[in-house]
Design a protein around this motif. Structure first.
Motif, PDB file in Angstrom:
ATOM      1  N   GLY A 151      -9.428  62.409  -0.897  1.00  0.00           N
ATOM      2  CA  GLY A 151      -8.232  62.102  -1.850  1.00  0.00           C
ATOM      3  C   GLY A 151      -8.028  60.698  -2.190  1.00  0.00           C
ATOM      4  N   SER A 152      -6.820  60.398  -2.284  1.00  0.00           N
ATOM      5  CA  SER A 152      -6.531  59.085  -2.506  1.00  0.00           C
ATOM      6  C   SER A 152      -6.877  58.061  -1.341  1.00  0.00           C
ATOM      7  N   ALA A 153      -7.163  56.846  -1.570  1.00  0.00           N
ATOM      8  CA  ALA A 153      -7.524  56.078  -0.564  1.00  0.00           C
ATOM      9  C   ALA A 153      -6.605  54.938  -0.574  1.00  0.00           C
ATOM     10  N   ASN A 154      -6.365  54.210   0.538  1.00  0.00           N
ATOM     11  CA  ASN A 154      -5.477  53.126   0.631  1.00  0.00           C
ATOM     12  C   ASN A 154      -6.393  51.763   0.780  1.00  0.00           C
ATOM     13  N   LEU A 155      -6.413  50.941   0.077  1.00  0.00           N
ATOM     14  CA  LEU A 155      -7.017  49.646   0.028  1.00  0.00           C
ATOM     15  C   LEU A 155      -5.869  48.470   0.307  1.00  0.00           C
ATOM     16  N   GLY A 156      -6.028  47.921   1.457  1.00  0.00           N
ATOM     17  CA  GLY A 156      -5.148  46.795   1.882  1.00  0.00           C
ATOM     18  C   GLY A 156      -5.834  45.452   1.299  1.00  0.00           C
ATOM     19  N   LEU A 157      -5.138  44.530   0.661  1.00  0.00           N
ATOM     20  CA  LEU A 157      -5.499  43.393   0.338  1.00  0.00           C
ATOM     21  C   LEU A 157      -4.601  42.332   0.979  1.00  0.00           C
ATOM     22  N   THR A 158      -5.173  41.246   1.478  1.00  0.00           N
ATOM     23  CA  THR A 158      -4.471  40.385   2.061  1.00  0.00           C
ATOM     24  C   THR A 158      -5.006  38.611   1.612  1.00  0.00           C
ATOM     25  N   ARG A 159      -3.926  38.073   1.581  1.00  0.00           N
ATOM     26  CA  ARG A 159      -4.473  36.565   1.191  1.00  0.00           C
ATOM     27  C   ARG A 159      -4.625  35.877   2.356  1.00  0.00           C
ATOM     28  N   ASP A 160      -6.220  35.378   2.398  1.00  0.00           N
ATOM     29  CA  ASP A 160      -6.600  34.722   3.508  1.00  0.00           C
ATOM     30  C   ASP A 160      -6.095  33.188   3.698  1.00  0.00           C
ATOM     31  N   THR A 161      -4.904  32.811   3.753  1.00  0.00           N
ATOM     32  CA  THR A 161      -4.351  31.606   3.819  1.00  0.00           C
ATOM     33  C   THR A 161      -5.171  30.674   4.796  1.00  0.00           C
ATOM     34  N   ALA A 162      -5.533  31.189   5.953  1.00  0.00           N
ATOM     35  CA  ALA A 162      -6.423  30.397   6.910  1.00  0.00           C
ATOM     36  C   ALA A 162      -7.735  30.079   6.410  1.00  0.00           C
ATOM     37  N   ALA A 163      -8.418  30.673   5.380  1.00  0.00           N
ATOM     38  CA  ALA A 163      -9.583  29.900   4.670  1.00  0.00           C
ATOM     39  C   ALA A 163      -9.345  28.973   3.868  1.00  0.00           C
ATOM     40  N   SER A 190      -5.459  21.753 -13.587  1.00  0.00           N
ATOM     41  CA  SER A 190      -4.768  22.775 -13.652  1.00  0.00           C
ATOM     42  C   SER A 190      -3.649  22.974 -12.770  1.00  0.00           C
ATOM     43  N   PRO A 191      -2.611  22.225 -13.055  1.00  0.00           N
ATOM     44  CA  PRO A 191      -1.403  22.198 -12.266  1.00  0.00           C
ATOM     45  C   PRO A 191      -0.666  23.559 -12.349  1.00  0.00           C
ATOM     46  N   GLY A 192       0.147  23.819 -11.358  1.00  0.00           N
ATOM     47  CA  GLY A 192       0.900  25.058 -11.392  1.00  0.00           C
ATOM     48  C   GLY A 192       2.348  24.488 -11.689  1.00  0.00           C
ATOM     49  N   THR A 193       3.489  25.326 -11.708  1.00  0.00           N
ATOM     50  CA  THR A 193       4.710  24.805 -12.045  1.00  0.00           C
ATOM     51  C   THR A 193       5.246  23.986 -10.733  1.00  0.00           C
ATOM     52  N   THR A 194       5.074  24.451  -9.481  1.00  0.00           N
ATOM     53  CA  THR A 194       5.432  24.083  -8.478  1.00  0.00           C
ATOM     54  C   THR A 194       4.340  22.995  -7.666  1.00  0.00           C
ATOM     55  N   ILE A 195       3.142  23.496  -7.943  1.00  0.00           N
ATOM     56  CA  ILE A 195       2.199  22.746  -7.211  1.00  0.00           C
ATOM     57  C   ILE A 195       1.148  22.169  -8.262  1.00  0.00           C
ATOM     58  N   LYS A 196       1.317  20.776  -8.301  1.00  0.00           N
ATOM     59  CA  LYS A 196       0.575  20.058  -9.246  1.00  0.00           C
ATOM     60  C   LYS A 196      -0.250  19.160  -8.953  1.00  0.00           C
ATOM     61  N   ALA A 197      -0.480  18.687  -7.541  1.00  0.00           N
ATOM     62  CA  ALA A 197      -1.410  17.802  -7.031  1.00  0.00           C
ATOM     63  C   ALA A 197      -1.483  18.100  -5.519  1.00  0.00           C
ATOM     64  N   ALA A 250       3.527  25.909   1.435  1.00  0.00           N
ATOM     65  CA  ALA A 250       2.871  25.999  -0.225  1.00  0.00           C
ATOM     66  C   ALA A 250       2.021  27.251  -0.075  1.00  0.00           C
ATOM     67  N   LEU A 251       1.109  27.658   0.937  1.00  0.00           N
ATOM     68  CA  LEU A 251       0.341  28.586   0.969  1.00  0.00           C
ATOM     69  C   LEU A 251       1.249  29.987   1.090  1.00  0.00           C
ATOM     70  N   THR A 252       2.294  30.039   1.885  1.00  0.00           N
ATOM     71  CA  THR A 252       3.033  31.132   1.895  1.00  0.00           C
ATOM     72  C   THR A 252       3.709  31.238   0.737  1.00  0.00           C
ATOM     73  N   SER A 253       4.356  30.103   0.115  1.00  0.00           N
ATOM     74  CA  SER A 253       5.533  30.392  -1.009  1.00  0.00           C
ATOM     75  C   SER A 253       4.681  30.362  -2.496  1.00  0.00           C
ATOM     76  N   HIS A 254       3.736  29.486  -2.367  1.00  0.00           N
ATOM     77  CA  HIS A 254       2.846  29.538  -3.587  1.00  0.00           C
ATOM     78  C   HIS A 254       1.354  29.724  -3.784  1.00  0.00           C
ATOM     79  N   PHE A 255       0.775  30.487  -3.140  1.00  0.00           N
ATOM     80  CA  PHE A 255      -0.526  30.813  -2.631  1.00  0.00           C
ATOM     81  C   PHE A 255      -1.369  30.663  -4.073  1.00  0.00           C
ATOM     82  N   SER A 256      -0.732  31.455  -5.112  1.00  0.00           N
ATOM     83  CA  SER A 256      -1.838  31.527  -6.383  1.00  0.00           C
ATOM     84  C   SER A 256      -1.755  30.085  -6.951  1.00  0.00           C
ATOM     85  N   GLU A 257      -0.651  29.186  -7.164  1.00  0.00           N
ATOM     86  CA  GLU A 257      -0.336  27.954  -7.816  1.00  0.00           C
ATOM     87  C   GLU A 257      -1.394  26.924  -6.683  1.00  0.00           C
TER      88      GLU A 257
END
Length: 170
Positions: free
Chosen positions: A16-28, A87-94, A118-125
């Motif tokens: 049936g349905s499957a669960n796929l867990g995605l995590t951000r690899d901040t350590a990398a 390619s700056p973000g709103t909070t993370i620019k440099a 920064a990785l915890t709060s604004h990973f994508s940026e």
């Protein structure tokens, strides 16, 4: 950087349905930023040996003392690491926004707790600031590349057969 920042684990098999867990690899990401610091500081040390007319290092010590090319390369790399990202973000620019700074000797320092925050709060940026969310960037692509992508393009351009280094060598 982009392909290494997320990991996934399939939690089990099912019909049936499957669960796929995605995590951000901040350590990398953290490890790559730390590697950047090490590589840059090694470059600063090597450039210092090449530029020091009093260097005691056999064969290479002082060979580029007073050379404008070496000074230009050092300045370009330092400036690229100090500037705002293409390619700056709103909070993370440099890089300074993730805990990187230059000390009075021109060495790169990493404030690990600021990077972790920064990785915890604004990973994508952070990823966007570093890579513009692009992989395998080339000197032939004119799009913004983020700090890492733009630096890669700059270094590639310098080392090509028509680049600064080849021209000076000739």
């Amino acid at each position: 950087w982009s392909s290494d920042v997320c990991s996934s684990d399939l939690l089990g098999t099912t019909t049936g349905s499957a669960n796929l867990g995605l995590t951000r690899d901040t350590a990398a990401v953290s490890a790559k930023v730390s590697s950047l610091v090490t590589a840059y500081n090694n470059f600063v040390d090597s450039a210092g040996i090449l530029a020091d007319p009093k260097s005691q290092v056999d064969q290479f010590g002082g060979v580029l003392a007073g050379d404008s090319l070496l000074r230009s390369i050092r300045n370009q790399i330092r400036d690229a690491l100090s500037a705002d990202s293409s390619s700056p973000g709103t909070t993370i620019k440099a890089l300074r926004d993730i805990g990187l700074s230059l000390d009075r000797n021109g060495k790169l320092l990493l404030n690990q707790s600021q990077l972790d925050s920064a990785l915890t709060s604004h990973f994508s940026e952070v990823v966007t600031m570093l890579t513009a969310n692009q992989e395998n960037q080339s000197v032939y692509v004119s799009l913004p590349g983020g700090v890492a992508g733009d630096m890669s393009k700059k270094l590639d351009s310098m080392m090509r057969s028509s680049g600064l280094i080849a021209i000076q060598t000739q």
